[in-house]
Design an enzyme around this catalytic site. Structure first.
Site, mmCIF file in Angstrom:
data_model
loop_
_atom_site.group_PDB
_atom_site.id
_atom_site.type_symbol
_atom_site.label_atom_id
_atom_site.label_comp_id
_atom_site.label_asym_id
_atom_site.label_seq_id
_atom_site.Cartn_x
_atom_site.Cartn_y
_atom_site.Cartn_z
ATOM 1 N N ASP A 95 0.809 -1.236 0.075
ATOM 2 C CA ASP A 95 -0.122 0.057 0.122
ATOM 3 C C ASP A 95 0.788 1.252 0.164
ATOM 4 O O ASP A 95 1.919 1.271 0.480
ATOM 5 C CB ASP A 95 -0.814 -0.048 1.142
ATOM 6 C CG ASP A 95 -2.041 -0.891 1.134
ATOM 7 O OD1 ASP A 95 -2.149 -1.395 0.138
ATOM 8 O OD2 ASP A 95 -2.826 -0.800 2.043
ATOM 9 N N HIS A 247 3.726 -2.381 2.950
ATOM 10 C CA HIS A 247 3.813 -1.072 2.715
ATOM 11 C C HIS A 247 5.156 -0.655 1.836
ATOM 12 O O HIS A 247 6.320 -1.021 2.481
ATOM 13 C CB HIS A 247 3.706 0.000 3.707
ATOM 14 C CG HIS A 247 2.464 -0.182 4.728
ATOM 15 N ND1 HIS A 247 2.101 -0.919 5.530
ATOM 16 C CD2 HIS A 247 1.160 0.616 4.325
ATOM 17 C CE1 HIS A 247 0.801 -0.897 5.918
ATOM 18 N NE2 HIS A 247 0.089 0.067 5.215
#
Length: 733
Positions: A95, A247
């Site tokens: 993400d 991430h």
């Protein structure tokens, strides 16, 4: 501050330049639009990582299929369908990227282990790094949407939710020529944590054609707990298929990269297949090629976003430059003023008695000065030294000359001439002068009895060719009068102390200045080649090798403009005339001696602080508005108060030096709202007029006759009675 009609040959091009205001009207909305894009994209929402924000737990309307189903939620129709990765598979997702530092490292690790992943990218990040976005697809990975600005889709309105989806999709279209219907809502986590608010958002994005991809396994790399902890959190606890959340942006992801490099071989040894969401769930049709229209719109958006980014960067640099110039100027002025103050009392020796002063000729050029000429002449006659007063009536259409005649004061000579402009009137007075020291004073200015005596003291030095006095605002009532009073004391007089110290005084003001007659004749008298004849003359004297100094005790009281329109016209002429004079004397930069010092010091100072700094000043206001809307308003207000505090400290010091009461300084904060903007708009107008090659025409001013001479001390302000005077605005400073 005398005003005169110009001779006809002066108005070569009698044009009021307006094109720059049209240009400004176009540029300002463009600038605001660019800042709006940047503010919306980068500062409207928080940056907490997905998984860090937990839902409220309200699940009253969430369909039962969502918490009990898979993490891939298709709510595009009336019936909710869910998917999950197949057993012993893991969907690897990242993400918040792409990030120019960490995404390439993640991609390198994935390539090393021959693994593909799904990257849920933020629109602003893709817009900043389109090549990196293309690399993700080129290396076989999958891209999903993560909104345009990482907005919480459950907390925003329908219009903003739609904007977030459209803009992020368009950026992907423009950057890669592809589309994606995969979406991970920011701040989402697992299916069983979906609450009522999140479900409404999931249903809305489903109606927009998107498939929502949540997660079942959180590596918690956003906490940066250490590589071992990330690997442990990311390892599937059973054979069930999982969607792992990691991430590749949002801060230091070194632990993520190291953990990924360790995790992938461990999963392979455990027989777990790692892949994209599409590969592990067998979801098809989620990505495809964009149409030509979508690609064109996307590239247009990318271009606009890139342009706004560069505009913001340029404005940031300009803001820093403006701040550095403003702070640097304040510090420089204070340091110079302290040094100037310490040396001034011993500089020229004791002030002579009236009997010791040489005789002086005072030249008063006057054009339609009936409102103030009597007070001016009476104050000169009241001087405590021997003076010859030459009033040159430059073809006035009112009773200026008659007033002087009726006074019948001793030592006053009246010369009438046809209207030829202020420089011609001054030259007439110089030619008629009987004495070597010539004082020039405007027709609306009142001297104190000792003013001339203080003016002549520096002429003990044979190298001194001119002396600038201390012009002070007499009509200080009202905000406009107080603001001009502050500017005269803080701006003009502190500048003069610095110029005096640096031997580069650019202007002896027309309101109060003294000259050697021989020096005036040597430079050809007063020129009419610029609209700032006093600045032009002073620069000419410096280039001829004469010293020009400042006498703060030689005070003159002058009438300042009483309306914003009059102030605009006055300052417009001052600024434009100064630019003309700077250009005319630009060769001083390469001269030697006193002329070179003036060029390299004086012209550089004028360029930086009276041209460049005002041109940068609008950036400060634009950024203040930008910061109040999109940044932390407390920080913006704090910074503004800090600059105001610096100005206040400088102003207090300047007022103390001039022996002024501090009461008017209460208006200093208000001065930043109207007066400051007027001053920098004047500079913008003047620079445009100069660059465009237009000739500023002489303008109409109003005289109010606010001064009345007294026997001693400063003049008395009386109730103004407007009197129109036609001609050039007041002489600079």
């Amino acid at each position: 501050m005398d005003t005169h009609a110009a001779p006809r040959h002066r108005t070569v091009r009698d044009v009021r330049p307006r094109a720059h205001w049209v240009l400004l009207a176009v540029l300002l909305p463009t600038l605001m639009a660019a800042l709006l894009v940047q503010g919306y994209a980068r500062h409207m929402f928080g940056t907490a990582a997905d998984g860090a924000v937990k839902p409220s737990g309200e699940t009253a309307t969430v369909p039962a299929a969502v918490p009990s189903g898979g993490p891939v939620i298709d709510a595009r129709g009336d019936e909710v369908r869910t998917l999950a990765p197949e057993p012993r598979t893991l969907s690897l997702t990242f993400d918040d990227g792409p990030d120019p530092r960490w995404t390439p490292k993640v991609l390198d690790v994935l390539a090393k282990h021959h693994v593909h992943a799904t990257f849920f990218t933020v629109g602003t990040q893709m817009a900043d790094h389109p090549r990196l976005t293309r690399r993700i697809l080129d290396e076989g990975h999958e891209i999903g949407m993560h909104t345009f600005s990482h907005a919480d889709l459950g907390q925003v309105g329908d219009w903003r939710r739609g904007l977030e989806l459209r803009e992020s999709q368009l950026v992907l279209n423009g950057a890669t020529g592809t589309t994606s219907s995969l979406l991970r809502p920011p701040y989402s986590s697992t299916p069983d944590a979906v609450d009522d608010t999140q479900w409404r958002a999931l249903k809305a994005v489903g109606d927009a054609g998107y498939v929502s991809v949540l997660s079942t396994l959180d590596s918690e790399d956003w906490r940066r707990p250490g590589v071992d902890a990330i690997v442990a959190n990311a390892t599937p606890p059973s054979d069930a298929g999982e969607i792992l959340l990691m991430h590749d942006a949002g801060g230091d992801r070194s632990q993520t990269v190291a953990a990924l490099d360790r995790l992938l071989p461990q999963l392979e040894q455990s027989g777990i297949t790692v892949g994209t969401v599409g590969e592990t769930t067998r979801l098809t049709g989620a990505t495809g090629d964009a149409t030509a229209s979508q690609t064109l719109q996307g590239r247009t958006l990318l271009l606009a976003f890139t342009a706004s980014t560069w505009i913001l960067r340029i404005l940031t640099v300009m803001l820093l430059a403006a701040g550095a110039l403003a702070v640097g100027r304040s510090l420089l002025l204070v340091v110079a003023a302290r040094r100037h103050r310490r040396r001034s009392p011993q500089r020229w020796g004791p002030i002579p008695t009236p009997a010791q002063c040489p005789p002086v000729t005072v030249v008063v050029p006057a054009y339609n000065e009936s409102a103030g000429i009597e007070a001016a002449v009476r104050s000169l006659v009241a001087s405590d030294v021997q003076v010859e007063i030459v009033v040159v009536d430059d073809g006035s259409t009112d009773d200026t000359a008659d007033i002087v005649e009726r006074l019948g004061l001793p030592g006053v000579r009246l010369i009438r001439q046809q209207n030829a402009g202020k420089p011609a009137a001054l030259n007439t007075g110089i030619a008629a002068a009987s004495h070597e020291i010539v004082v020039m004073v405007d027709g609306d200015t009142v001297f104190e009895p000792s003013t001339i005596r203080h003016l002549v003291v520096p002429f003990r030095d044979p190298e001194v060719g001119a002396v600038s006095g201390n012009a002070k605002v007499a009509n200080r009532t009202g905000l406009l009068g107080r603001w001009q009073h502050i500017e005269y004391v803080v701006g003009f007089n502190l500048d003069r102390r610095l110029f005096d110290l640096a031997e580069c005084m650019p202007t002896v003001p027309g309101a109060v200045g003294a000259f050697r007659r021989g020096a005036l004749l040597a430079v050809g008298g007063v020129s009419d080649e610029t609209l700032a004849e006093d600045t032009d003359l002073t620069m000419g004297l410096l280039r001829a090798g004469w010293r020009v100094v400042y006498q703060e005790d030689a005070r003159a009281w002058t009438e300042a403009p009483a309306t914003l329109d009059a102030l605009w016209r006055q300052r417009y002429r001052w600024c434009y005339g100064t630019l003309q004079a700077m250009w005319k004397h630009r060769r001083a930069f390469v001269q030697r001696g006193r002329a070179g010092r003036f060029g390299r010091r004086g012209l550089t100072y004028l360029t930086l602080f009276q041209v460049l700094l005002p041109l940068l000043a609008p950036i400060v206001d634009v950024f203040a508005i930008y910061g109040l809307i999109f940044l932390d308003p407390l920080n913006v207000i704090g910074l503004w108060l800090a600059f105001l505090g610096l100005q206040l400290a400088t102003s207090v010091y300047a007022f103390r030096l001039d022996g002024e009461r501090l009461a008017p300084l209460w208006t200093l904060a208000l001065q930043q709202v109207v007066y400051r903007q007027l001053m920098y708009l004047v500079v913008i107008q003047s620079v445009w007029t100069s660059v465009a090659g237009l000739r500023l025409r002489w303008q109409r001013m109003e005289r109010y006759g606010t001064l009345r001479a007294t026997a001693a001390g400063p003049p008395v302000e009386v109730v103004p009675q407007p009197t129109a005077s036609v001609g050039a605005p007041d002489s600079p400073r």
